[in-house]
Structure formats: C-alpha cells, structure tokens
Write a protein that holds these residues in place. Structure first.
Motif, PDB file in Angstrom:
ATOM      1  N   ALA A  32     -23.349 -14.367  43.657  1.00 13.56           N
ATOM      2  CA  ALA A  32     -23.938 -14.939  42.379  1.00 13.56           C
ATOM      3  C   ALA A  32     -22.890 -14.757  41.148  1.00 13.56           C
ATOM      4  N   GLN A  33     -22.388 -13.662  41.288  1.00 15.67           N
ATOM      5  CA  GLN A  33     -21.564 -13.271  40.133  1.00 15.67           C
ATOM      6  C   GLN A  33     -20.307 -14.127  39.991  1.00 15.67           C
ATOM      7  N   ILE A  34     -19.653 -14.261  41.194  1.00 16.23           N
ATOM      8  CA  ILE A  34     -18.496 -15.238  41.410  1.00 16.23           C
ATOM      9  C   ILE A  34     -18.891 -16.834  40.992  1.00 16.23           C
ATOM     10  N   ASP A  35     -19.894 -17.028  41.445  1.00 11.30           N
ATOM     11  CA  ASP A  35     -20.465 -18.596  41.262  1.00 11.30           C
ATOM     12  C   ASP A  35     -20.513 -18.833  39.842  1.00 11.30           C
ATOM     13  N   LYS A  36     -21.030 -17.831  39.216  1.00 13.09           N
ATOM     14  CA  LYS A  36     -21.368 -17.962  37.783  1.00 13.09           C
ATOM     15  C   LYS A  36     -20.225 -17.988  36.982  1.00 13.09           C
ATOM     16  N   CYS A  37     -19.250 -17.348  37.251  1.00  7.40           N
ATOM     17  CA  CYS A  37     -17.930 -17.240  36.458  1.00  7.40           C
ATOM     18  C   CYS A  37     -17.194 -18.943  36.816  1.00  7.40           C
ATOM     19  N   LEU A  38     -17.319 -19.490  37.967  1.00  2.00           N
ATOM     20  CA  LEU A  38     -16.808 -20.897  38.236  1.00  2.00           C
ATOM     21  C   LEU A  38     -17.683 -21.806  37.557  1.00  2.00           C
ATOM     22  N   GLU A  39     -18.780 -21.514  37.460  1.00  4.60           N
ATOM     23  CA  GLU A  39     -19.562 -22.436  36.575  1.00  4.60           C
ATOM     24  C   GLU A  39     -19.279 -22.457  35.152  1.00  4.60           C
ATOM     25  N   LEU A  40     -18.947 -21.245  34.589  1.00  3.95           N
ATOM     26  CA  LEU A  40     -18.498 -21.220  33.400  1.00  3.95           C
ATOM     27  C   LEU A  40     -16.974 -22.046  32.873  1.00  3.95           C
ATOM     28  N   SER A  41     -16.351 -21.730  33.846  1.00  2.88           N
ATOM     29  CA  SER A  41     -15.089 -22.429  33.863  1.00  2.88           C
ATOM     30  C   SER A  41     -15.092 -24.160  33.946  1.00  2.88           C
ATOM     31  N   GLU A  42     -15.882 -24.528  34.814  1.00  2.07           N
ATOM     32  CA  GLU A  42     -16.346 -25.873  34.865  1.00  2.07           C
ATOM     33  C   GLU A  42     -16.885 -26.391  33.520  1.00  2.07           C
ATOM     34  N   TYR A  43     -17.676 -25.605  32.939  1.00  2.00           N
ATOM     35  CA  TYR A  43     -18.159 -25.838  31.603  1.00  2.00           C
ATOM     36  C   TYR A  43     -17.175 -26.133  30.719  1.00  2.00           C
ATOM     37  N   LEU A  44     -16.237 -24.949  30.685  1.00  3.03           N
ATOM     38  CA  LEU A  44     -15.196 -25.229  29.631  1.00  3.03           C
ATOM     39  C   LEU A  44     -14.327 -26.329  30.083  1.00  3.03           C
ATOM     40  N   TYR A  45     -13.929 -26.749  31.291  1.00  3.03           N
ATOM     41  CA  TYR A  45     -13.249 -27.795  31.566  1.00  3.03           C
ATOM     42  C   TYR A  45     -13.773 -29.003  30.997  1.00  3.03           C
ATOM     43  N   ASN A  46     -15.115 -29.105  31.222  1.00  2.00           N
ATOM     44  CA  ASN A  46     -15.813 -30.354  30.804  1.00  2.00           C
ATOM     45  C   ASN A  46     -15.852 -30.599  29.382  1.00  2.00           C
ATOM     46  N   LYS A  47     -15.750 -29.382  28.850  1.00  2.00           N
ATOM     47  CA  LYS A  47     -16.197 -29.398  27.220  1.00  2.00           C
ATOM     48  C   LYS A  47     -14.740 -29.738  26.688  1.00  2.00           C
ATOM     49  N   ILE A  48     -13.681 -29.377  27.122  1.00  2.00           N
ATOM     50  CA  ILE A  48     -12.505 -29.778  26.553  1.00  2.00           C
ATOM     51  C   ILE A  48     -11.345 -30.939  27.025  1.00  2.00           C
ATOM     52  N   LYS A  49     -11.951 -31.468  28.333  1.00  2.00           N
ATOM     53  CA  LYS A  49     -10.969 -32.350  28.999  1.00  2.00           C
ATOM     54  C   LYS A  49     -10.818 -33.584  28.070  1.00  2.00           C
ATOM     55  N   ASP A  50     -11.861 -33.889  27.255  1.00  2.00           N
ATOM     56  CA  ASP A  50     -11.802 -35.122  26.404  1.00  2.00           C
ATOM     57  C   ASP A  50     -11.905 -34.932  25.101  1.00  2.00           C
ATOM     58  N   ARG A  51     -11.821 -33.830  24.808  1.00  2.00           N
ATOM     59  CA  ARG A  51     -12.221 -33.201  23.246  1.00  2.00           C
ATOM     60  C   ARG A  51     -10.642 -33.567  22.431  1.00  2.00           C
ATOM     61  N   GLU A  52     -11.021 -33.974  21.102  1.00  2.00           N
ATOM     62  CA  GLU A  52      -9.941 -34.277  20.372  1.00  2.00           C
ATOM     63  C   GLU A  52      -9.150 -32.814  20.267  1.00  2.00           C
ATOM     64  N   GLY A  53      -7.835 -33.240  20.077  1.00  2.00           N
ATOM     65  CA  GLY A  53      -6.824 -32.020  20.006  1.00  2.00           C
ATOM     66  C   GLY A  53      -6.663 -31.050  21.191  1.00  2.00           C
ATOM     67  N   TYR A  54      -7.282 -31.565  22.337  1.00  2.00           N
ATOM     68  CA  TYR A  54      -6.777 -30.846  23.641  1.00  2.00           C
ATOM     69  C   TYR A  54      -6.189 -31.650  24.536  1.00  2.00           C
ATOM     70  N   GLU A  55      -5.117 -30.981  25.373  1.00  2.00           N
ATOM     71  CA  GLU A  55      -4.555 -31.659  26.412  1.00  2.00           C
ATOM     72  C   GLU A  55      -4.693 -30.597  27.521  1.00  2.00           C
ATOM     73  N   MET A  56      -5.012 -30.932  28.742  1.00  2.00           N
ATOM     74  CA  MET A  56      -5.129 -30.324  30.131  1.00  2.00           C
ATOM     75  C   MET A  56      -3.513 -30.071  30.438  1.00  2.00           C
ATOM     76  N   VAL A  57      -3.446 -29.293  31.004  1.00  2.00           N
ATOM     77  CA  VAL A  57      -1.917 -28.919  31.729  1.00  2.00           C
ATOM     78  C   VAL A  57      -1.734 -29.799  33.090  1.00  2.00           C
ATOM     79  N   PHE A  58      -2.819 -29.775  33.705  1.00  2.00           N
ATOM     80  CA  PHE A  58      -3.080 -30.507  35.013  1.00  2.00           C
ATOM     81  C   PHE A  58      -4.315 -31.179  34.997  1.00  2.00           C
ATOM     82  N   ASP A  59      -4.279 -32.524  35.687  1.00  2.00           N
ATOM     83  CA  ASP A  59      -5.323 -33.121  35.745  1.00  2.00           C
ATOM     84  C   ASP A  59      -6.434 -32.316  37.083  1.00  2.00           C
TER      85      ASP A  59
END
Lengths: 495, 495
Positions: A379-406
């Motif tokens: 559960a602890q590990i899954d939660k960390c991965l969920e948070l990172s997915e949240y971060l990714y979704n939040k910034i991938k199209d946000r103005e001023g951000y570029e992802m290093v890889f797709d």
C-alpha cells in the motif's frame, strides 16, 4: 548528573543513566513530531564555514558535562536535514518509519555484530528468514538461494560482480586477474555509477564496463547489448557480467529483463539485476510486472532503505546459486569460524562477505515487515507511485514545464524542466538552453535557503539541468505535490 | 494504539507515536540496566533450531498489532547476547557506552546519509573535525591528510590496498590489472584475514599476499620482510603494499613500525598500518610507544568501535596524502555531486568511497569524545590494559595454566591454555595435545549454556585450541577477571 563517568557502568549509575537517556529521548521525540510538521523547515541551512562557527564542534582533552552533551544533541538536530519531513524529496531514501526507528534504537542497544550465530543469534535467524522471503518474492522456488545484507547498494552490486567473476574463473581468488582473460561487463548508459566503481576496485577497470544505449525513456536497448557483446568477443574480451537496472537513478526506468536474460543465457553471461531503487516494486501486485524476468537473474540488489523507507542502511544482495558466496569470499579465520563449535555452523554466515564485522541491518526491516505485513508495504509503495502519477499529470501540459522524456514514468521519478517566464519564449535555442541550465541550481539553492522543500536536479548526457522529483516518502500527500510545484514557480519566476 | 498505521505520519499520530516509542524505550532502558547486572546471564543460549521455534519469527502478509511488535522486541532482546555485560569478553568489540548509545539513537532519528553536505551538513563537518583530530594524534603535522569512515576494518584495509595500487599505477582504474605488472603485498602471518580478502576482491589474488614470519610473540620479523620483498622482485613481482599490524587479532602483537617503515621507504612500497584493534592505544600516553613509527605510514586503519567502545560500526581509514582517495574512487555521479551547487564542494566527500550511500558512523564517536575528553578515553584504555596485566600476572604461574607465548602482553590479549587436572600430568605429549585441543571448545560451550561469561578460543598454526581473552569492556573489573578464572576451572575441571 554532571559527567559521563556517573553513568553505567559506574556504581549506582542506574538512575542517572535512565534520567540521562530519557532526556535524550525527549529531545528525539520532540524532533520527530516537529519533523512531520509542515510548518517546520526541512532545513535550517548554513554554509559550511558559517556552520563551523555556530557551535563549538571541536574535540577537547577534558570531558564536557552531560548538560553540554544534551546541548550538542540539540544543536546537531537543529542543523540537520529533516529527512522525515513530508516535503523532503531530495534522495531515493526519504521518510522515517516509526517502527523502523524503534527497531534501529533496539539494534543500537543490542550493539552486536553479524559475523556469527554465537554473538548475534536472533539477528542471524531473522536475516535467514527475511532473505528467504525476499527470494520467494523474486520468484526463486521455495525461496532457495543465498544472500546477505551489505552496507549499501554499491557494495551489493560489487559483490555481484565479484561472484560473477569467481563463478566463471574460480582461480581468480588465488591467482588474481593475471590468470584471467580480459573481461567485459555490460550495463546501460543510465545505470548507477557503482558498476564502474566496482569494476575499478576489482581490477577489471572502468574501460571494461561497456555502456549500452538506452532508449528515450532510459531503458537499455537489448539489440545494442547483443551487438556490444559480440563486438567485445571479437576483440578478445570475455563477457562475464550484465547488470540490468530495475529502476534507474535518474529516470526510474526498468530495463527489459526478459529480453536481457535471453541474451545472457545465449552468451552464458551472469545476469545481475540492480534493483536497489526499483526492487521494492516486487512487493506490489500492481507494479511488479515492471520486473518481469527478475527470477531469471543470477543475482539481485534490492535496497529496502529506499522505496520501503527502512531506516538507513538496509541493502540486500540475493543470489540464486547456493554456496557460491561462501566459496568466493571465505578465508576461514580460525578465531571466528571455529569448526568445533557446539551448534550448526551453517548459521555462521559472516565469511560470505568481504566485511569482517557487519552491522545489524536486518532488524528494522524485519520489524517493519511484521508491523505492516506485505500488504502494508504494498500500500505504501502504491501510494508513492500514485503521487508521482499525479505530479506527472499535473505538469505534463502545464505552461512553463517540459518533460525530460515522454510518457508516464515507470517508477516515482518525474524528470522535468521548469522554464521561468523570461526564457519561456526565447527564440535562440542555444541561448535558451544556456539559461535553462542555470535555473534548477538557483531554485534548489533558494529552496534550501528558505528551507521549504528539497528536490534533486542534474544534467544528463546532452540534457541541461532538470529537476528529478522522486517520491519514496510515506508522509507525502497530494497537497505536498501541489506545494512543490507552487514553490518552484514562486522561487523561479524571476529567473 | 493498535497498528502502525495509527502512528506518524498518520493524522493526529503524535500522541500515539510518543506512547509507542516511549514503550519501546522503556523496554530498552530495562534491558540496559539488566545487561550491566552481574546476576543476569550474558546469554540465554538456544540452538538455532530451538530458537527458530521459540517465537513466531515468520513474516506475514497481514500486519501485526503494535502490542505484538512490543512482544517481538522483548523476545529479540531475551535471546540476544548482552554485549554490555561486564563478563562479555568474546570479541574485540564489547561493552556499551551510554553516550555512544544516545548518539546512535540520535543518528537513527536523523536518518540521513553521508554522501553530501547537502543532506548531512552537521555530520559531514563532525567527520571533518574528528578525522583531523585523529590524524593529529597519529602525528601528521597539523592533522593534514585525508580519510573516511567505512563499514568496518576489513573495508578500511581494502581501501588502503586500493589506494596503494592506484598510487603506483593510476591507469589501473580505467584499464584494470591487465595494465599492471604482477603485484605483491606483504603482511605478517598473524595479520587479519581481511588483507587476503581484499587482495582476492581487488583481483590481486591471495597468492600475491606474502605472509611474513612473526616472532614467538607475534610480531612481524623485519629481516624476513626484506628477504621476501627481494625474493618477490627477483621473481618479477612488484611489491606495492606492506600491511603492518598494530595489535594482531589473536596475540595483540604490535609489529615494529619503524623498522618496517625503513624497509618500505627503501623499496618504495606503500606502508599501511592495520591498527583496527591497536590504533586506539595512540590515545594513551602510557601505551602509544607501541605504535612508534605510525606517523611514517601512508595509511592507518583505526576502529574506535573496538578498544574505544564506540557502538558498532565505527572504523576510520586515515590517509597521509591529500586528494588521493578522491582521485582513486571518484566517478563524478552528476545526480549527487553537481558542480554548480551553492556551497563549498570540498565538503561533498561521498565520492572518496566505494560506497554510494554511507551510514552516519561519526556522531557516536564525536559525542563520546566530547563527553569523555581525550583523557577519558585514555583512562578507559589504560584500565583495560591494567586488567589484562592483572590477568596475566594471575595465571602465568598458576597451576593448570600455560601461556601461549612468553612475556607480558602488549595489548589486552591474554592467550593461554587451561589444563584440567586429568591431562595436566599426561606424559604422552601427542596424546596430551589431542586432549587439550578439545578443552577450550567444551568449556566455551558450557559457558554459553550456563550463560555466565563468554570468551573466545582458537588454534593458531601448530598450537592447539587456546583461550584468547581480550578486554575492551569498560564495565569489567578485577573481580570479573577473578570470576572468569574461577569459571573456567569450574567448567573444565572434569575434562
């Protein structure tokens, strides 16, 4: 109580000892509660020369009073990094588990050494039980095999390389590298630097570590591995070791283990999986497919002190073949490993390692595992991965951000550039790159000076400095991810 | 409180966390007081298969309650060896220092990593201050030089060998041993097995470690060293490393460092001093002459976790030449050792080691040093040597005892045979030897079964099993030495 000499083992030292230790514990408990408080700074940063002057750190001939010792404890914690803080994201090892901490306090109190059952009976058994469980999770039948806890992933990886060499050329132990043909090891260009450190130490040489191309998302390209193995053979090198990475340090990429294992089998090369960072995903039913094929490896590094938040240090090397570690490393020191002891000598595991004395790293993992169960770690590990997915979704199209890889990150690593408004629309690409390279270091320096959060950055290949966000901290929440983004923008908008 | 999930970082977890940790601390405090009580057993011994059945040690999918966690803590301590016990003499590391313990608890709570100033600012500075102090004590002017804390003496010795090779053949880092002539290392036949382990690991090979004869008391014979260096050169080997031992593991002998340094200088060989055990005598004005010449060494291993009773692990490698460790081991990982950080990068010491993550081992030594002062360590060490002299004087002419070598021990090692009455007057020397060989293991097994004391034994060369008594335990008194002798006689008289 005034001086250490009044504490145990001094006569009638019991009460004074209890009082002193309780005072220390009170300091620690207050620090713990504070560390989890978002109103507290992650760090009260000072430059080295300043910090050297902020307290009297010098060692003296004369004893200090116990009051002074308590003051030193407080000062040390005041300037320490609060690694338990929900907004501390700086390293792969973050967070502080309360049961892990309790276990580490117990370990210190037991103050013993892993070399024999004689001096560490319980801990040796717990290592046995835990390593077996970890091998079962890897997928080795009945948890058979071997393993040891070592002082960190770099040493675990070096042990694996040592074993691979010994397996192919056992005479190397006595005769050294002059009895062995030129060896070649293979690992991804994104792999951890410990593979090269190991090769340098073992007398193989860094030039014999051949870096295999990774694809855009950081995964080793199997076709390039095979090509480079053939090339090395043609040049007269003997390929002996492939280190696949399960969770690269920067991108969090998982090398394709099944394809790599086919190549290792075909060319009869030892397959190691460096799962220091990503190995813990084996605990998650949702994510363990990323390590499919790990059961084909000859050895696996897996650091519970990273993604499982076990207090530092806790790194395991798991080995498929039984007995090999013992043969590779044993020296039969007769003052430790007496053969005429009164108990089953297979529990004297110390001679499997290069170390003589070995710190007890097992108890904190074992006790945490008891407290959480496998499902708790999951559960602890899954939660960390969920948070990172949240971060990714939040910034991938946000103005001023570029992802290093797709694409969605495979682990909790989210690699991105933040572009302050001033350079966002710069036309000269070279100029823009030059500016961008300076952005992350400045934001990071400001983060530390304000003490609000910590996240890592680095360049990679031809890519200028970017942020590498990683989440292994069980205290982090969605709000902390939001905070991080706001903070980067707050600190970086004028750049 | 029932489950770990109710503790921090859970919402409102503060109180439950404090309660839980305090319960653990209460268990630990009781254990500590008990450990120093001579009425308590050193060990409640059980054979491995028994111990596996005495508790449920298995790991489960489901979480355990926190009550169960407390039970596990109590069970673990019940069967642990009481290494703080005044009658625990089994290893070179014994005893439990209260300030050292407090410092280790703080270290666990700070839960950070030594790789950079960024994540361990205070600890990096304290390592800097302490290593400098140790180099001053060695006698290097102004405490100049280099060094690092490593996970134990075996690794420190291996680092020294690695540095010696790199100093002579820097190309070995990239090109491996194939770019280097056949090397030869030299060390006494009484030296620690880690020298051979290191040579095996580094690809030098154990056969290239040439064992130099020791005299009757265990000191390396310089004339034999010179002879073997010349012999090796004649055979085409390049002598690159001499490891002198300051305090051998079994006899506690100090190799003659001045004579050895003259030979090293003459043949241009790196001189290492393995002072893992004996290095701490440098803290004693009365005993430091035993290491005269140590200041001529290129590197020194010194383990404060042995004679200075710092909790495990605490081992330092001190190096005379500045910058060499960095050049030898660095790999410039760009995700850790960014060159555009905002502070003085000379404090990012992590790349000097083979490890990547490195446990904080410095704080307990530093805090103990503050609490005792140099004179406190000196008094503690002098007292242990006094106790061993007392033991030596007590048994050297006592009926039923034979010393393994003549003369007063140089360190706290007292090596002796106890001859039960039944074999004391045996005429057949071979028969007597055969019997005598079995005496120490049986007495040791009985000691453990009764749990009254623990002392080590081993054979050495053609000498059958003898007791090696060592005293590093600050809790031990003259009465405990008396007790040991009485206990050996009580447990061995029927043999």
């Amino acid at each position: 109580f005034y001086f250490v000499f009044y504490l145990l083992p001094a006569m009638d030292g019991d009460t004074k000892t209890m009082t002193f230790l309780q005072e220390v514990v009170d300091i620690l408990l207050a620090y713990i509660v504070e560390s989890f408080d978002r109103e507290t700074k992650v760090v009260d940063f000072h430059y080295p020369n300043e910090l050297l002057q902020m307290n009297n750190w010098e060692l003296q001939d004369e004893p200090a009073t116990l009051d002074d010792i308590l003051i030193s404890c407080r000062a040390t914690l005041k300037y320490a990094i609060k690694t338990a803080h929900p907004r501390y994201f700086n390293q792969l090892s973050t967070g502080l588990d309360m049961v892990g901490l309790a276990a580490d306090w117990l370990t210190s109190t037991a103050n013993t050494n892993m070399f024999t059952y004689e001096v560490a009976p319980v801990f040796v058994l717990l290592e046995y039980v835990t390593l077996k469980k970890m091998r079962e999770i890897i997928g080795w039948s009945d948890g058979r095999g071997d393993g040891i806890f070592s002082p960190g992933g770099a040493i675990s990886n070096m042990y694996a390389m040592l074993l691979a060499r010994f397996k192919m050329f056992p005479e190397v132990k006595e005769k050294g590298m002059s009895s062995v043909p030129r060896l070649a090891a293979f690992t991804s260009e994104h792999s951890h630097f410990s593979i090269k450190k190991g090769a340098a130490a073992l007398g193989i040489g860094t030039e014999s570590v051949i870096c295999i191309k990774a694809d855009e998302s950081g995964k080793l390209i199997p076709a390039d591995l095979e090509r480079r193995i053939l090339e090395a053979k043609q040049k007269g090198f003997v390929p002996f070791f492939v280190s696949a990475t399960a969770g690269t340090t920067v991108y969090g990429a998982f090398d394709p283990l099944i394809a790599i294992s086919d190549i290792c089998k075909k060319y009869n090369v030892w397959m190691h999986v460096d799962g220091a960072w990503g190995g813990s995903l084996l605990m998650s039913r949702r994510h363990r497919w990323k390590l499919d094929g790990v059961e084909r490896a000859n050895s696996v590094t897996w650091n519970p002190h990273k993604m499982m938040s076990v207090p530092l240090q806790c790194s395991a090397l798991l080995v498929r073949e039984e007995g090999l570690m013992q043969n590779c490393n044993q020296m039969h020191a007769c003052y430790l490993f007496q053969q005429d002891k009164h108990y089953d000598l297979s529990y004297d595991t110390g001679d499997k390692a290069l170390q003589c004395g070995r710190h007890v790293d097992i108890f904190k993992l074992w006790l945490m595992w008891r407290a959480k169960g496998t499902i708790g770690f999951e559960a602890q590990i899954d939660k960390c991965l969920e948070l990172s997915e949240y971060l990714y979704n939040k910034i991938k199209d946000r103005e001023g951000y570029e992802m290093v890889f797709d694409g969605k990150p495979q682990h909790t690593n989210v690699c991105f550039w933040y572009l302050p408004p001033g350079i966002r629309y710069m036309e000269d690409k070279e100029e823009r790159k030059k500016h961008l390279h300076k952005v992350a270091p400045v934001i990071k320096a400001r983060m530390m000076e304000y003490g609000t959060t910590m996240v890592s950055y680095q360049p990679q290949g031809d890519k200028v400095n970017f942020f590498r966000m990683v989440i292994s901290n069980p205290a982090a929440t969605f709000e902390d991810i939001d905070f991080l983004i706001e903070e980067i923008e707050r600190l970086g908008q004028d750049l």
